[in-house]
Enzyme design. Sequence first.
Site, PDB file in Angstrom:
ATOM      1  N   CYS A 110       0.953  -1.009  -0.046  1.00 33.97           N
ATOM      2  CA  CYS A 110      -0.011   0.035  -0.032  1.00 33.97           C
ATOM      3  C   CYS A 110       0.875   1.327   0.015  1.00 33.97           C
ATOM      4  O   CYS A 110       1.434   1.518   1.067  1.00 33.97           O
ATOM      5  CB  CYS A 110      -0.971   0.043   1.262  1.00 33.97           C
ATOM      6  N   CYS A 113      -0.420   4.515   2.403  1.00 32.37           N
ATOM      7  CA  CYS A 113      -0.769   4.116   3.782  1.00 32.37           C
ATOM      8  C   CYS A 113      -0.270   2.628   4.174  1.00 32.37           C
ATOM      9  O   CYS A 113       0.908   2.342   3.889  1.00 32.37           O
ATOM     10  CB  CYS A 113      -2.250   4.326   4.054  1.00 32.37           C
ATOM     11  N   SER A 114      -1.557   1.779   4.669  1.00 30.94           N
ATOM     12  CA  SER A 114      -1.106   0.415   5.165  1.00 30.94           C
ATOM     13  C   SER A 114      -2.406  -0.300   5.011  1.00 30.94           C
ATOM     14  O   SER A 114      -2.534  -1.337   5.674  1.00 30.94           O
ATOM     15  CB  SER A 114      -0.448   0.673   6.274  1.00 30.94           C
ATOM     16  N   CYS A 115      -3.246  -0.049   3.821  1.00 30.90           N
ATOM     17  CA  CYS A 115      -4.324  -0.951   3.733  1.00 30.90           C
ATOM     18  C   CYS A 115      -3.926  -2.305   3.597  1.00 30.90           C
ATOM     19  O   CYS A 115      -2.889  -2.757   2.981  1.00 30.90           O
ATOM     20  CB  CYS A 115      -4.956  -0.515   2.293  1.00 30.90           C
TER      21      CYS A 115
END
Length: 210
Positions: A110, A113-115
């Site tokens: 991602c 972000c950190s999906c």
Amino acid sequence: MPHDHHDDSHPHSLLPPDPALRVKALETLLERKGLLDPAALDEIIETYAHKVGPKNGARVVARAWVDADFHKALMSDATEAVSQMGFYGRQGEHMVAVENTEALHNIVVCTLCSCYPWPLLGIPPGWYKSDAYRARVVREPRAVLADFGVELPKGQKVRVWDSTAEVRYLVIPRRPAGTDGLSEEALAALVTRDSMIGTGLALLPDGAQT
């Protein structure tokens, strides 16, 4: 979608540059006010990072390896297929399964972000959220794989998939050779968290990577 551009209009562009620092600050504040038990939080994180989440995803992969009908359904509509196994909810509303083959290796990131598919893999590991991983894997995926101890054949292509708030990906690793006689449960034990992100491979029955 495969990573091929950086869209500043993406909702993630509205997030602060380092949300991890803000989360840590909030965590510290709650601890000081006595509203958060660090030990309990560590236990929750450990459970989702290494126990609950990855085992769910491993069950999905193992079933796809042994059940042709489920495999077809998973590749067609992963959200529906995993929901039928009881894996659904926030951070896993829109799932897409991508399958490794002899010609293609998939890896997920991602970039903004950190999906991450929490219902299947638990919480994302620290390195998945790091700026270094998010930036390097797009530019030099083979070098990043090498850092994880994964050396791919020269002829095997690498495709990087960029998770978003709308779509999260599950990598279906290649089934290890010599596992035809194993049960679905035994096969699930060979599927690691990293193999479902694409930074690792499924294990051989003796514990080595394929």
